[in-house]
Write a protein that holds these residues in place. Structure first.
Motif, PDB file in Angstrom:
ATOM      1  N   ILE A 151      47.219  25.300  34.179  1.00 21.69           N
ATOM      2  CA  ILE A 151      46.512  25.424  32.901  1.00 21.69           C
ATOM      3  C   ILE A 151      45.039  25.688  33.210  1.00 21.69           C
ATOM      4  N   GLY A 152      44.573  26.888  32.862  1.00 17.44           N
ATOM      5  CA  GLY A 152      43.168  27.221  33.091  1.00 17.44           C
ATOM      6  C   GLY A 152      43.019  28.343  34.099  1.00 17.44           C
ATOM      7  N   GLY A 153      42.390  29.438  33.648  1.00 13.61           N
ATOM      8  CA  GLY A 153      42.209  30.606  34.524  1.00 13.61           C
ATOM      9  C   GLY A 153      40.805  30.707  35.078  1.00 13.61           C
ATOM     10  N   GLY A 154      40.270  29.582  35.541  1.00 11.14           N
ATOM     11  CA  GLY A 154      38.998  29.602  36.279  1.00 11.14           C
ATOM     12  C   GLY A 154      39.285  29.634  37.772  1.00 11.14           C
ATOM     13  N   TYR A 155      38.255  29.422  38.592  1.00 10.37           N
ATOM     14  CA  TYR A 155      38.467  29.523  40.048  1.00 10.37           C
ATOM     15  C   TYR A 155      39.447  28.482  40.568  1.00 10.37           C
ATOM     16  N   ILE A 156      39.368  27.264  40.052  1.00 16.01           N
ATOM     17  CA  ILE A 156      40.271  26.209  40.551  1.00 16.01           C
ATOM     18  C   ILE A 156      41.725  26.594  40.260  1.00 16.01           C
ATOM     19  N   THR A 172      53.316  30.071  36.814  1.00 13.77           N
ATOM     20  CA  THR A 172      52.823  30.593  35.534  1.00 13.77           C
ATOM     21  C   THR A 172      51.435  30.015  35.318  1.00 13.77           C
ATOM     22  N   LEU A 173      50.503  30.891  34.970  1.00  9.31           N
ATOM     23  CA  LEU A 173      49.136  30.423  34.687  1.00  9.31           C
ATOM     24  C   LEU A 173      48.803  30.796  33.249  1.00  9.31           C
ATOM     25  N   GLU A 175      45.923  30.813  30.126  1.00  8.42           N
ATOM     26  CA  GLU A 175      44.492  30.760  29.835  1.00  8.42           C
ATOM     27  C   GLU A 175      44.326  30.902  28.322  1.00  8.42           C
ATOM     28  N   MET A 176      43.678  29.920  27.746  1.00  6.60           N
ATOM     29  CA  MET A 176      43.514  29.877  26.298  1.00  6.60           C
ATOM     30  C   MET A 176      42.566  30.983  25.800  1.00  6.60           C
ATOM     31  N   GLY A 177      41.564  31.313  26.605  1.00  4.57           N
ATOM     32  CA  GLY A 177      40.586  32.336  26.225  1.00  4.57           C
ATOM     33  C   GLY A 177      41.196  33.730  26.283  1.00  4.57           C
ATOM     34  N   ASP A 178      40.372  34.721  25.954  1.00  3.35           N
ATOM     35  CA  ASP A 178      40.862  36.103  25.924  1.00  3.35           C
ATOM     36  C   ASP A 178      41.314  36.576  27.298  1.00  3.35           C
ATOM     37  N   ARG A 179      40.684  36.031  28.326  1.00  2.00           N
ATOM     38  CA  ARG A 179      41.022  36.497  29.683  1.00  2.00           C
ATOM     39  C   ARG A 179      40.667  35.418  30.699  1.00  2.00           C
ATOM     40  N   ILE A 180      41.208  35.575  31.914  1.00  2.00           N
ATOM     41  CA  ILE A 180      40.843  34.664  33.004  1.00  2.00           C
ATOM     42  C   ILE A 180      39.364  34.867  33.361  1.00  2.00           C
ATOM     43  N   LEU A 181      38.775  33.879  33.964  1.00  2.00           N
ATOM     44  CA  LEU A 181      37.379  33.914  34.447  1.00  2.00           C
ATOM     45  C   LEU A 181      36.368  34.238  33.345  1.00  2.00           C
ATOM     46  N   GLN A 182      36.726  33.946  32.111  1.00  2.00           N
ATOM     47  CA  GLN A 182      35.867  34.341  30.994  1.00  2.00           C
ATOM     48  C   GLN A 182      34.477  33.694  31.057  1.00  2.00           C
ATOM     49  N   ARG A 183      34.438  32.433  31.444  1.00  2.00           N
ATOM     50  CA  ARG A 183      33.160  31.703  31.446  1.00  2.00           C
ATOM     51  C   ARG A 183      32.265  32.119  32.615  1.00  2.00           C
ATOM     52  N   VAL A 184      32.870  32.618  33.683  1.00  2.00           N
ATOM     53  CA  VAL A 184      32.097  32.766  34.912  1.00  2.00           C
ATOM     54  C   VAL A 184      31.945  34.189  35.438  1.00  2.00           C
ATOM     55  N   ALA A 185      32.737  35.128  34.926  1.00  2.00           N
ATOM     56  CA  ALA A 185      32.669  36.471  35.514  1.00  2.00           C
ATOM     57  C   ALA A 185      32.921  37.544  34.464  1.00  2.00           C
ATOM     58  N   ALA A 186      32.527  38.771  34.806  1.00  2.00           N
ATOM     59  CA  ALA A 186      32.691  39.909  33.899  1.00  2.00           C
ATOM     60  C   ALA A 186      34.161  40.337  33.843  1.00  2.00           C
ATOM     61  N   LYS A 187      34.441  41.165  32.844  1.00  2.00           N
ATOM     62  CA  LYS A 187      35.796  41.665  32.637  1.00  2.00           C
ATOM     63  C   LYS A 187      36.298  42.398  33.884  1.00  2.00           C
ATOM     64  N   GLU A 188      35.394  43.173  34.525  1.00  2.00           N
ATOM     65  CA  GLU A 188      35.810  43.957  35.699  1.00  2.00           C
ATOM     66  C   GLU A 188      36.333  43.041  36.808  1.00  2.00           C
ATOM     67  N   THR A 189      35.623  41.932  37.035  1.00  2.00           N
ATOM     68  CA  THR A 189      36.057  40.989  38.079  1.00  2.00           C
ATOM     69  C   THR A 189      37.380  40.351  37.665  1.00  2.00           C
ATOM     70  N   ALA A 190      37.475  39.977  36.395  1.00  2.00           N
ATOM     71  CA  ALA A 190      38.720  39.364  35.900  1.00  2.00           C
ATOM     72  C   ALA A 190      39.881  40.342  36.058  1.00  2.00           C
TER      73      ALA A 190
END
Ligand SMILES: Cc1cc2nc3c(=O)[nH]c(=O)nc-3n(C[C@H](O)[C@H](O)[C@H](O)COP(=O)(O)OP(=O)(O)OC[C@H]3O[C@@H](n4cnc5c(N)ncnc54)[C@H](O)[C@@H]3O)c2cc1C
Length: 405
Positions: A151-156, A172-173, A175-190
């Motif tokens: 649960i959670g598509g951040g780095y951890i 299975t991962l 992510e509640m937000g629109d995409r993984i890494l939303q808080r920490v990285a740009a769409k391209e990185t995600a």
């Protein structure tokens, strides 16, 4: 020699403060008090090589036990600090015993957010990934063929997913937000990391939250997701962010915002109390931020050591970070807060790329994916405050060295 420095928190920042003071020749008595049962150790491998079983715990320790006696640093492990008595200049342990300080440093880190019991967060088989104990429990669950929900598509979460796939689990991962890494990285990185994980057969479901975990005999067996679907799981890893450990400071009447408020010298609102690492909110470009990284913990602790030892150099954050997933190394220089433009530079080698962040046309950060040259170049540019040419960046055949000329 001056009076005792007491450091609360035997982690990255707490250890760095003691080590730097001794490195500076400061001989005041130092006591480090930490809740965990281990000597101070590095956390990043807990979701990387340690979880993979490729690194023994001894190698995570910053120093072996004799370093503390050799350097006259008293270390009290398995000891929880309950309170700061500022009037008496003492800390109070959970068993009621007290310890005098002349200078106090709070390096208490952060605590992972938990799932509330109302959605099944208290079931067995639901794990966090913060300390050695968590990693050992998780490692015990990582057997081929088992099904894990992350649960959670951040780095951890992404690092745990990579380890789980490496060990042959079905992953299975969500992510509640629109995409993984939303808080920490740009769409391209995600986009790059999503593709990497999908290539390794991780099922990534974005815009999908957890409705509730379902258990049998108190152990998790399934997860009901926000889109109405249900998946069977053997265990769950929760990586939904952390909160600063600022309770001691708050209860002692120190100023606290999103973490313990410090100035550029790591001083709290009480000049005899310093704070550093994940637990603080610090000045940044006219505002305030909280950083969760090894670089911040170490550099801030080292700056504080300089001040405590009588120096005057302020902490000027130069953020950097890394993450390892499969054979991919992500290196980040700078801090992308408030970016309004990004540029994707494909690397020459397969799998290499970099994402460059700009704010009001000023270069502020780079994510380098299997591209050490982009990382080093970006870091140097940030140190000098130079703005890279967009033409050179956009041309994958152009040598990045030109940007430093
Ligand atoms: C799994 C994982 C992977 C990571 N990967 C990376 C990475 O790749 N790159 C990177 O830059 N950063 C990474 N980080 C973040 C990095 O480890 C932290 O930013 C860093 O450890 C912060 O240092 P700290 O000293 O502030 O806190 P910590 O290292 O967490 O130490 C705080 C210590 O204080 C103790 N404590 C708290 N309250 C009390 C109390 N009242 N009494 C006694 N003791 C107390 C805690 O038990 C803890 O041991 C990762 C973190 C985790 C958990």
């Amino acid at each position: 020699m001056t009076g005792r420095l007491v450091i609360v928190g035997a982690g990255q920042a707490g250890f760095a403060l003691a080590a730097k003071l001794r490195g500076l020749g400061d001989s005041r008595p130092i006591t480090i008090v930490g809740a965990e049962e281990n000597l101070p150790y590095q956390r990043p491998p807990l979701t990387k090589k340690y979880l993979l079983g490729e690194m023994a715990f001894d190698r995570l320790l910053f120093r072996p036990e004799h370093w503390y006696t050799d350097n006259n640093v008293e270390i009290r492990v398995s000891t929880w600090v309950e309170q700061i008595d500022r009037a008496a200049k003492q800390i109070v342990m959970q068993d009621g015993s007290r310890l005098d300080y002349e200078t106090l440093a709070l390096a208490t880190g952060s605590t992972p957010r938990r799932l509330p019991p109302s959605v099944g967060g208290a079931l067995e088989g639901v794990y966090l990934a913060r300390d050695k104990r968590d990693a050992d429990l998780l490692a015990g669950e990582m057997r081929p063929g088992r099904r894990v929900l992350i649960i959670g598509g951040g780095y951890i979460g992404l690092e745990a997913a990579a380890v789980a796939r490496h060990r042959g689990l079905e992953v299975t991962l969500i992510e509640m937000g629109d995409r993984i890494l939303q808080r920490v990285a740009a769409k391209e990185t995600a986009d790059i990391f999503r593709a990497i994980h999908q290539k390794h057969d991780v099922v990534i479901r974005e815009k999908t939250g957890l409705k509730q975990l379902i258990g049998r005999n108190d152990h998790v067996t399934a997860a009901e997701l926000s889109d109405g679907s249900t998946i069977d799981v053997d265990f769950v890893v929760v990586g939904i962010g952390v909160a600063p450990n600022d309770r001691l400071a708050k209860e002692a009447g120190l100023e606290v915002g999103n973490g313990i408020v410090v100035d550029s010298f790591a001083r709290t609102s009480d000049p005899t109390i310093f704070a550093m690492g994940d637990c603080v909110e610090l000045p940044w470009e006219g505002g305030r931020i909280r950083l969760e990284s090894v670089q911040n913990a170490v550099d801030q602790a080292e700056a504080a050591a300089g001040i405590i030892a009588g120096g005057e150099k302020a902490y000027d954050p130069k953020p950097w970070f890394w993450s390892d997933q499969y054979d991919v190394k992500l290196q980040i220089a700078g801090f992308n807060l408030g970016y309004d433009e990004t540029l994707l530079r494909p690397g020459l080698r397969e799998g290499a790329a970099s994402v460059w962040y700009f704010k009001q046309s000023r270069f502020i950060a780079v994510d380098a994916i299997n591209d050490a040259k982009a990382y080093v170049t970006g870091k140097k540019l940030l140190e000098t405050g130079a703005n890279p040419s967009r033409e050179i960046l956009a041309d994958p055949t152009a040598d990045l060295k030109q940007l430093l000329a």
